[in-house]
Scaffold this motif. Structure first.
Motif, PDB file in Angstrom:
ATOM      1  N   ARG A  33      39.276 -62.750  -0.361  1.00 18.77           N
ATOM      2  CA  ARG A  33      39.153 -61.863   0.794  1.00 18.77           C
ATOM      3  C   ARG A  33      38.603 -60.502   0.390  1.00 18.77           C
ATOM      4  N   ARG A  34      39.075 -59.993  -0.743  1.00 17.80           N
ATOM      5  CA  ARG A  34      38.621 -58.670  -1.185  1.00 17.80           C
ATOM      6  C   ARG A  34      37.168 -58.709  -1.642  1.00 17.80           C
ATOM      7  N   PHE A  35      36.774 -59.783  -2.305  1.00 15.85           N
ATOM      8  CA  PHE A  35      35.386 -59.880  -2.749  1.00 15.85           C
ATOM      9  C   PHE A  35      34.450 -60.090  -1.554  1.00 15.85           C
ATOM     10  N   LEU A  36      34.897 -60.854  -0.561  1.00 15.80           N
ATOM     11  CA  LEU A  36      34.101 -61.031   0.648  1.00 15.80           C
ATOM     12  C   LEU A  36      33.878 -59.704   1.349  1.00 15.80           C
ATOM     13  N   GLU A  47      24.124 -54.625   0.462  1.00 21.25           N
ATOM     14  CA  GLU A  47      23.008 -55.552   0.671  1.00 21.25           C
ATOM     15  C   GLU A  47      23.054 -56.671  -0.363  1.00 21.25           C
ATOM     16  N   ASN A  48      22.957 -57.925   0.128  1.00 21.97           N
ATOM     17  CA  ASN A  48      22.993 -59.087  -0.755  1.00 21.97           C
ATOM     18  C   ASN A  48      21.977 -60.122  -0.280  1.00 21.97           C
ATOM     19  N   PRO A  95      27.163 -59.669   7.313  1.00 20.98           N
ATOM     20  CA  PRO A  95      25.957 -60.237   7.925  1.00 20.98           C
ATOM     21  C   PRO A  95      26.210 -61.649   8.464  1.00 20.98           C
ATOM     22  N   THR A  96      25.221 -62.164   9.193  1.00 26.16           N
ATOM     23  CA  THR A  96      25.356 -63.503   9.767  1.00 26.16           C
ATOM     24  C   THR A  96      25.465 -64.562   8.683  1.00 26.16           C
ATOM     25  N   PRO A 123      21.023 -54.163  10.238  1.00 24.49           N
ATOM     26  CA  PRO A 123      21.129 -54.247   8.775  1.00 24.49           C
ATOM     27  C   PRO A 123      21.858 -55.523   8.344  1.00 24.49           C
ATOM     28  N   ARG A 124      21.710 -55.850   7.095  1.00 24.24           N
ATOM     29  CA  ARG A 124      22.324 -57.054   6.540  1.00 24.24           C
ATOM     30  C   ARG A 124      23.671 -56.748   5.871  1.00 24.24           C
ATOM     31  N   HIS A 125      24.251 -55.646   6.222  1.00 20.30           N
ATOM     32  CA  HIS A 125      25.583 -55.306   5.716  1.00 20.30           C
ATOM     33  C   HIS A 125      26.299 -54.496   6.787  1.00 20.30           C
ATOM     34  N   SER A 126      27.578 -54.357   6.622  1.00 20.72           N
ATOM     35  CA  SER A 126      28.404 -53.642   7.593  1.00 20.72           C
ATOM     36  C   SER A 126      28.768 -52.282   7.035  1.00 20.72           C
TER      37      SER A 126
END
Length: 751
Positions: free
Chosen positions: A231-234, A241-242, A286-287, A550-553
């Motif tokens: 959960r923390r790594f997610l 950005e990944n 991201p999606t 964007p691709r991150h939150s």
């Protein structure tokens, strides 16, 4: 022969499985030195020179198993003192001592060290791992150097490097695993090393619940280590950005933790709970992360997963949140809402397909368990389904026998095609009552075939099996259509819906659906069905999904835990008070032992209280210097022995008064006379506080006669304190009375 046996040398240590005697003698001195160091830590008086000598000296032997086991227990017994020294440098050196001992142990002793350390770590209510990291010299720098060496050659890793990483994983498990996860998503070749390392540290894994600190974005709960780390790594990946490949590698890594069928490092059902909670949390950026999570849930729930189900599915929307329980009603509505969200925004086809697969798999597993929702839950779920298109409601009602839907709703075209009056006698009539018509606009007989085909295609694009079921119920002979018209209609429906509105099946399922429809409506096969389907698929437009940006939150919300649809309420039929929870035999024995200890302490306190009261009474009775301690309005203090005459006089006056009252009553019965006026009472006697002299405390009874009687009985040292005369006191003993002034066992009186 006896002489030969006597002269034969005794067997050496290898005969008993022991190291050579010389090594044992060296290890004895070494163990004594380590014990001295640990004892110094225990009393907070460390020997700096001895510690420095131990850390600087290189020892080339493996510690004997028995010595290693004893040292492990001693180290854990002194662990709290070892890391709480006033000098921070001594705390760090204590961790170096433990690390050196750990490196000298054999593999079996290292596993024992793991278990004992985790017990000591989990003994306290707070997780002290962040503090443990500060005691490791240059923890982050050293760990990064070791992991860089692993990434350069994942298949050729030195033993010392692996052992040092394993030590870091034991002392600081969360951050060490996060660093390993980061290396894995960057280099997939590290996954095998990570699995191997975790397998050789079983005390931290295999779904063991651990007390681990949580940050502000996590819900505090006791759960396995991998759940917290995943959960923390997610969350950390969503904040930066990944690439898409990194999310796919994370999927492979988590599945690798669950692959072992005998004893996986993490149960797939435990992982599913974390995945569902993350889908429930509105952090869906991201999606690609949602695609990864939904694909993970779909794979775990699929019938191909033969792992034993260790969780249960809730059958009520009021079921409380508890361990090993999936709140099924909330999960069903969650998947439906995600499908609506990604269908309207056209974000991802995979998310919708995975959610549909999860819904279907949950229904199948509930059917295998013979589960059924209660009436309130059925009504709530059917209300939610009625807000969706008819084919979604029809498919979910078909998947979930737990809903116990007697009649499924179908549009007018399909209903009229199934239930027309001129039905062929060969058609089964038992299936007809299973459907209810959805009121729509009237359809003419000419439009009926096309509308029926359109409805079947819609349902088939959502779930091909449901459409094939309707094809078997409604024979193709009921609808007369030309093959070319069928092909043109299918081409129109595919362009209108496939990958545009529904986007819920892949090309293979769509091809299979169209093949079944052509075979049902064109049995003679006047045209090549394969060629028709190939042409339709080639002319389909390629779906264009807009690039997400964007691709991150930038702002993450707190991770939530799935909650029931409604708050649980107590049923009127439930017993009250609720039945007690099951208590194991060991816990009952522990409770009984604790109760006995409380009773013992209570008895000790009672005895001590009685002793204190007895000492106080003895001192008071033996005190000769008694002075006036009463108030001015109270009578003077007089010994109880001097009150004998007063008591006798009061008794005589009371008897005379009672006789006078009887005479007055007799006179009243004979003749009524006027009552004489009462005399005014005399003013109360005024007393003054005076000192009591020792002469007034003397006993007026003859000392000789009193001594003669006291020789026959046990001397009572507290007779002076009792409100009775000496004659009454002696008469009580002559009557063999054992209770002079009464009392009870609870108050300390004797019986």
């Amino acid at each position: 022969m006896m002489r030969a046996l006597a002269e034969s040398p005794p067997p050496d240590n290898s005969f008993y499985g022991l190291p050579p005697q010389e090594d044992l003698e060296v290890q004895k001195l070494w163990v004594a030195e380590v014990s001295t160091i640990l004892e110094g830590y225990k009393v907070y008086k460390t020997d700096v020179h001895l510690i420095k000598k131990f850390l600087d000296t290189r020892y080339d032997f493996d510690v004997y198993d028995y010595y290693a086991y004893d040292l492990t227990l001693d180290a854990m017994a002194h662990f709290q003192a070892g890391i709480t020294q006033t000098n921070m440098e001594m705390n760090k050196k204590f961790m170096l001592i433990l690390q050196k001992l750990y490196m000298m142990f054999a593999e079996e002793n290292k596993l024992t060290f793991h278990r004992e350390f985790v017990k000591e770590w989990q003994y306290y209510p707070i997780d002290y791992c962040p503090y443990f990291e500060t005691l490791l010299y240059k923890y982050s720098e050293t760990l990064n150097l070791k992991l860089n060496a692993v990434c350069r050659a994942p298949e050729d890793i030195e033993h010392d490097v692996m052992e040092e990483i394993r030590w870091n994983l034991l002392i600081a498990p969360v951050n060490t695993l996060l660093a390993l996860f980061k290396r894995c998503v960057d280099n997939p070749n590290v996954i095998q090393f990570t699995i191997y390392l975790c397998t050789h540290l079983p005390a931290l894994f295999h779904d063991r619940p651990l007390k681990i600190y949580h940050n502000e974005l996590e819900t505090k709960r006791i759960e396995p280590l991998l759940c917290v780390v995943f959960r923390r790594f997610l969350c950390s990946l969503r904040c930066q950005e990944n690439t898409d490949s990194q999310w796919e590698i994370l999927y492979q890594l988590m599945m690798a933790f669950c692959d072992d069928e005998k004893k996986p490092l993490m149960s797939c059902w435990q992982l599913l709970e974390v995945v569902l909670n993350e889908l429930y949390t509105p952090n869906r950026l991201p999606t690609k992360s949602v695609e990864m999570l939904s694909a993970m849930a779909s794979r775990i729930l699929s019938p191909e997963n033969k792992m034993k189900l260790t969780f249960k599915f809730a059958t009520s929307m009021r079921a409380p949140q508890m361990d090993c329980l999936y709140l099924t009603p909330t999960i069903i509505i969650m998947f439906l809402n995600i499908m609506d969200e990604y269908h309207e925004n056209k974000k991802s086809i995979e998310v919708i397909d995975n959610c549909k697969s999860c819904l279907k798999s949950i229904g199948e597993r509930m059917t295998e368990e013979h589960l059924e929702f209660d009436d309130d839950t059925k009504s709530r779920l059917m209300e939610e389904l009625s807000k969706r298109p008819w084919y979604v409601e029809y498919a979910v009602s078909t998947w979930y026998f737990a809903l116990n839907v007697e009649k499924r709703r179908v549009p007018t075209a399909i209903f009229q095609g199934i239930c027309s009056e001129d039905k062929s006698p060969s058609t089964s009539t038992q299936k007809i009552p299973e459907f209810i018509e959805i009121t729509q606009k009237s359809i003419s007989k000419d439009e009926l075939p096309f509308e029926c085909l359109r409805s079947l295609m819609k349902l088939g694009l959502f779930d091909p099996e449901c459409a094939l079921e309707l094809l078997h119920i409604s024979p193709a002979t009921r609808i007369q259509l030309d093959v070319k018209d069928i092909a043109s209609m299918m081409e129109f429906v595919m362009k209108e819906y496939f990958n545009v509105k529904l986007a819920l099946v892949n090309y293979e399922c769509a091809r299979e659906l169209m093949m079944y429809i052509l075979e049902a409506f064109d049995k003679p096969a006047t045209l090549d069905h394969e060629e028709i389907i190939k042409t339709i698929i080639e002319e389909l437009p390629v779906p264009v999904i807009p690039r997400e940006w964007p691709r991150h939150s930038a702002k993450m919300e707190k991770s939530l835990i799935i909650q029931p649809l409604e708050k649980p309420r107590r049923n009127s039929d439930d017993p009250w008070p609720p039945p007690q929870k099951f208590i194991s035999l060991e816990m009952r024995e522990l409770h009984a032992q604790q109760k006995r200890e409380r009773d013992r302490l209570y008895q000790i306190s009672v005895i001590r209280t009685e002793k204190a009261e007895r000492i106080h009474r003895e001192r008071w009775a033996q005190d000769d210097s008694i002075v006036g301690w009463t108030l001015d309005e109270s009578p003077p203090n007089e010994p109880v022995f001097l009150e004998e005459k007063r008591v006798e006089s009061s008794e005589s006056t009371s008897t005379s008064k009672s006789s006078e009252k009887k005479k007055v009553k007799r006179v009243k019965k004979e003749e009524v006379k006027e009552a004489e006026p009462l005399t005014e009472p005399e003013p109360p006697r005024q007393y003054k506080s005076i000192a009591v002299s020792p002469e007034r405390l003397a006993d007026p009874v003859d000392p000789a006669s009193l001594a003669e009687k006291l020789e026959k009985v046990e001397v009572d040292r507290f007779a002076v304190l009792r409100r009775c005369t000496p004659s009454e006191f002696l008469e009580g003993f002559n009557r063999n009375s054992h209770t002079i002034f009464g009392g009870s066992a609870k108050r300390g009186g004797r019986h």
